[in-house]
Design a protein around this motif. Structure first.
Motif, PDB file in Angstrom:
ATOM      1  N   TRP A 163      53.225  49.471  54.445  1.00 46.59           N
ATOM      2  CA  TRP A 163      54.133  49.889  53.413  1.00 46.59           C
ATOM      3  C   TRP A 163      53.366  49.914  52.065  1.00 46.59           C
ATOM      4  N   ILE A 164      52.346  49.520  51.863  1.00 47.53           N
ATOM      5  CA  ILE A 164      51.588  49.474  50.604  1.00 47.53           C
ATOM      6  C   ILE A 164      50.647  50.627  50.323  1.00 47.53           C
ATOM      7  N   PRO A 165      51.043  51.399  49.486  1.00 44.82           N
ATOM      8  CA  PRO A 165      50.605  52.966  49.484  1.00 44.82           C
ATOM      9  C   PRO A 165      49.167  52.819  49.037  1.00 44.82           C
ATOM     10  N   GLU A 166      48.274  53.615  49.382  1.00 44.56           N
ATOM     11  CA  GLU A 166      46.886  53.580  48.995  1.00 44.56           C
ATOM     12  C   GLU A 166      46.705  54.036  47.673  1.00 44.56           C
ATOM     13  N   SER A 167      45.705  53.554  47.026  1.00 47.07           N
ATOM     14  CA  SER A 167      45.455  54.154  45.567  1.00 47.07           C
ATOM     15  C   SER A 167      45.131  55.647  45.617  1.00 47.07           C
ATOM     16  N   ALA A 168      45.929  56.122  44.677  1.00 51.51           N
ATOM     17  CA  ALA A 168      45.834  57.564  44.439  1.00 51.51           C
ATOM     18  C   ALA A 168      44.289  57.937  43.733  1.00 51.51           C
ATOM     19  N   ARG A 169      43.837  57.385  43.074  1.00 50.09           N
ATOM     20  CA  ARG A 169      42.458  57.342  42.402  1.00 50.09           C
ATOM     21  C   ARG A 169      41.584  57.412  43.686  1.00 50.09           C
ATOM     22  N   TRP A 170      41.786  56.382  44.557  1.00 52.72           N
ATOM     23  CA  TRP A 170      40.625  56.251  45.750  1.00 52.72           C
ATOM     24  C   TRP A 170      40.847  57.461  46.638  1.00 52.72           C
ATOM     25  N   LEU A 171      42.096  58.023  46.831  1.00 56.79           N
ATOM     26  CA  LEU A 171      42.427  58.959  47.801  1.00 56.79           C
ATOM     27  C   LEU A 171      41.559  60.292  47.204  1.00 56.79           C
ATOM     28  N   ILE A 172      41.934  60.502  45.717  1.00 55.64           N
ATOM     29  CA  ILE A 172      41.167  61.531  45.132  1.00 55.64           C
ATOM     30  C   ILE A 172      40.080  61.741  45.334  1.00 55.64           C
ATOM     31  N   VAL A 173      39.205  60.659  45.140  1.00 51.59           N
ATOM     32  CA  VAL A 173      37.710  60.458  45.351  1.00 51.59           C
ATOM     33  C   VAL A 173      37.432  60.935  46.597  1.00 51.59           C
ATOM     34  N   ASN A 174      38.088  60.355  47.731  1.00 52.05           N
ATOM     35  CA  ASN A 174      37.494  60.706  49.029  1.00 52.05           C
ATOM     36  C   ASN A 174      38.308  61.830  49.649  1.00 52.05           C
ATOM     37  N   HIS A 175      38.728  62.935  48.741  1.00 52.55           N
ATOM     38  CA  HIS A 175      39.193  64.023  49.269  1.00 52.55           C
ATOM     39  C   HIS A 175      40.362  64.105  49.972  1.00 52.55           C
ATOM     40  N   ARG A 176      41.337  63.263  49.739  1.00 54.34           N
ATOM     41  CA  ARG A 176      42.462  63.502  50.356  1.00 54.34           C
ATOM     42  C   ARG A 176      43.686  63.563  49.387  1.00 54.34           C
ATOM     43  N   PRO A 177      43.562  64.786  48.616  1.00 59.12           N
ATOM     44  CA  PRO A 177      44.604  64.915  47.614  1.00 59.12           C
ATOM     45  C   PRO A 177      46.089  65.361  48.096  1.00 59.12           C
ATOM     46  N   GLU A 178      46.380  65.428  49.152  1.00 57.91           N
ATOM     47  CA  GLU A 178      47.916  65.692  49.844  1.00 57.91           C
ATOM     48  C   GLU A 178      48.573  64.258  49.796  1.00 57.91           C
ATOM     49  N   MET A 179      47.856  63.061  50.472  1.00 55.29           N
ATOM     50  CA  MET A 179      48.366  61.824  50.240  1.00 55.29           C
ATOM     51  C   MET A 179      48.317  61.265  49.051  1.00 55.29           C
ATOM     52  N   LEU A 213      45.503  68.238  41.469  1.00 53.53           N
ATOM     53  CA  LEU A 213      45.079  67.299  42.117  1.00 53.53           C
ATOM     54  C   LEU A 213      43.603  67.555  42.717  1.00 53.53           C
ATOM     55  N   ARG A 214      43.516  68.784  43.265  1.00 53.32           N
ATOM     56  CA  ARG A 214      42.069  69.363  43.814  1.00 53.32           C
ATOM     57  C   ARG A 214      41.182  69.570  42.734  1.00 53.32           C
ATOM     58  N   LEU A 215      41.718  70.105  41.634  1.00 52.59           N
ATOM     59  CA  LEU A 215      40.685  70.479  40.463  1.00 52.59           C
ATOM     60  C   LEU A 215      40.183  69.150  40.081  1.00 52.59           C
ATOM     61  N   GLU A 216      41.158  68.052  39.945  1.00 52.43           N
ATOM     62  CA  GLU A 216      40.520  66.737  39.392  1.00 52.43           C
ATOM     63  C   GLU A 216      39.456  66.261  40.731  1.00 52.43           C
ATOM     64  N   MET A 217      39.879  66.457  42.042  1.00 51.01           N
ATOM     65  CA  MET A 217      38.843  66.062  43.185  1.00 51.01           C
ATOM     66  C   MET A 217      37.391  66.934  42.944  1.00 51.01           C
ATOM     67  N   GLN A 218      37.676  68.128  42.569  1.00 52.09           N
ATOM     68  CA  GLN A 218      36.385  68.744  42.428  1.00 52.09           C
ATOM     69  C   GLN A 218      35.531  68.523  41.232  1.00 52.09           C
ATOM     70  N   GLN A 219      36.210  68.204  40.220  1.00 55.17           N
ATOM     71  CA  GLN A 219      35.481  67.595  39.126  1.00 55.17           C
ATOM     72  C   GLN A 219      34.590  66.130  39.351  1.00 55.17           C
ATOM     73  N   LYS A 220      35.291  65.325  40.293  1.00 59.33           N
ATOM     74  CA  LYS A 220      34.830  64.111  40.482  1.00 59.33           C
ATOM     75  C   LYS A 220      33.683  64.203  41.449  1.00 59.33           C
ATOM     76  N   LYS A 221      33.975  65.460  42.272  1.00 58.20           N
ATOM     77  CA  LYS A 221      32.833  65.565  43.361  1.00 58.20           C
ATOM     78  C   LYS A 221      31.634  66.012  42.892  1.00 58.20           C
ATOM     79  N   GLU A 222      31.601  66.793  41.644  1.00 57.71           N
ATOM     80  CA  GLU A 222      30.372  67.223  40.990  1.00 57.71           C
ATOM     81  C   GLU A 222      29.444  65.969  40.447  1.00 57.71           C
TER      82      GLU A 222
END
Length: 448
Positions: A176-192, A218-227
């Protein structure tokens, strides 16, 4: 709203964060009780050699008859390690003297059960199990009896393994504890990440702001972090791959080790206070954590994480060193110094969790927290082993328990301050932070 802004808002205190703290708070209460349970379950009562008399050798000798079978020590208490080879009936006379012919406790130990009716020490040292007792009771081969606490503390690794295996809430994150959105973006899981952000926004009464976030942003944010991120997964070796990360990791490992190393020495050696009730001491030790942890929350936000962490470790070690010359009969002063030291180490532990998560970037934050936690467990395991050195040099354990955190407190000053600094997401950001720090130092050198 831009995802980066929403990520910052997610970290701010709201109704969701209050609920989360309240739900995590309840199991933590049980963990604390479990951690210090062995102060009572592994306590070492007053004991002396068991004397087999009566039918089937089951009658226990007590009272005045005990001095016929067991010699008295310097404090006129029954000796813990020796008994007379033959009954000394002449000692019942007012001026009777013994032959001083003694032998080790061959039939186990008898215990004073006025405080503790049963502990794991009394069960191991029951008559017929004498081979188990020297490790628990602490008799050596030179007629001197070691203090019983170190034997009791030997139970710490087992109890900690059991506690953190079955009860520690940080080992298994509830669903019931949601995963960190920052961590999910960094690990390519933008939907969650999008679902979690909208859920938090809805609970905090900011539904419209949550709906304003789109998957595309969020995908744009993910792409920026991926670079700038590099690999999405890092092993524990990443903590030592670059000089800035090595410096942070080594300092934090020493800080966590020294904190648990000295904390468990203070918290799990309550019987050293002699005649003062162990229940009263435990009550004082438990109560002192509340104001100290409240103070460290204020200090960390006003003075900064680095100064607070360093001060807690340094002053805690200083109080332990200050207790070395204090005589054992000055129990009130010893308790006062111990309470202050324990409170500071408790505060240091709270600050360590906050400081560690802010120093490590998102991509390796949990790995870094796991490694530093491992060092804390090693410190807890090492504490009873160091305590045993008291049998050879009486002040050596206290010297080590004080010097190690003082050293850690000094080295913590080499770490960067994180108060008011945005959390780093990538290893590159940690490198940039280190370069900026070096450039500022060089500028100051050129000015002066």
């Amino acid at each position: 709203m831009a995802p980066g802004v929403q990520l910052e808002k997610e970290q701010c205190m709201g109704f969701f964060q209050i609920i989360l703290i309240a739900l995590v708070f309840l199991p933590l209460l049980m963990v604390a009780s479990h951690n210090f349970l062995q102060n009572f379950t592994a306590a070492v009562p007053r004991h002396w050699c068991y004397i087999p008399v009566g039918d089937n050798d089951t009658t226990e000798v007590t009272g005045d008859l005990l001095k016929i079978y067991v010699p008295m020590d310097d404090n006129q208490e029954p000796d813990r390690c020796l008994r007379f080879s033959t009954p000394q009936w002449q000692l019942l006379a007012p001026n009777g003297t013994s032959t001083n012919t003694t032998e080790p406790c061959l039939d186990g130990w008898a215990y004073d059960r006025s405080v503790f009716n049963s502990t794991i020490i009394t069960e191991a040292g029951a008559p017929g199990t004498a081979a188990l007792v020297p490790a628990a009771g602490g008799c050596d081969g030179h007629r001197r009896c070691l203090r019983p606490q170190p034997g009791s503390l030997l139970c710490l690794p087992l109890l900690q393994w059991h506690g953190y295996r079955g009860l520690h809430p940080q080992q298994h994150q509830p669903e019931w504890i949601p995963e960190s959105a920052r961590w999910l973006i960094v690990n390519h899981r933008p939907e969650m990440a999008l679902r979690n952000l909208r859920r938090v926004a809805w609970i905090n009464g900011e539904k419209l702001e949550g709906e304003g976030i789109s998957l595309e942003t969020l995908r744009l944010e993910m792409q920026q972090k991926k670079e700038s991120l590099g690999p999405s997964r890092h092993s524990a070796l990443g903590l030592f791959r670059t000089a800035p990360m090595r410096g942070v990791t080594c300092c934090l490992m020493l800080a966590w080790f020294s904190n648990s190393f000295s904390y468990y020495h203070l918290a799990l050696d309550l019987q050293r206070f002699g005649d003062i009730s162990i229940f009263l001491v435990q009550l004082i030790f438990g109560a002192v954590d509340v104001p100290f942890r409240m103070l460290v929350a204020v200090a960390a936000n006003r003075l900064g994480r680095r100064l607070t962490q360093a001060a807690c470790l340094f002053l805690g070690g200083l109080f332990i060193l200050a207790s070395i010359p204090v005589p054992q009969d000055m129990e009130v002063l010893l308790i006062a110094l111990t309470v202050l030291g324990k409170g500071l180490f408790s505060s240091s532990s709270s600050c360590s969790y906050l400081y560690t998560t802010e120093l490590y970037p998102t991509v390796i934050r949990q790995t870094g927290l796991g490694v530093t936690n491992m060092m804390a467990r090693l410190g807890a395991v090492a504490a009873p082993m160091v305590q045993m050195t008291q049998a050879f040099v009486s002040f050596l354990p206290l010297l080590l328990f004080g010097a190690v955190p003082i050293t850690a407190g000094i080295l913590v000053n080499c770490l960067p301050e994180t108060l008011g600094v945005p959390l780093a997401d990538t290893m590159m950001q940690v490198e940039d932070r280190a370069r900026k720090k070096r450039s500022k130092k060089e500028e100051l050198k050129t000015k002066f």
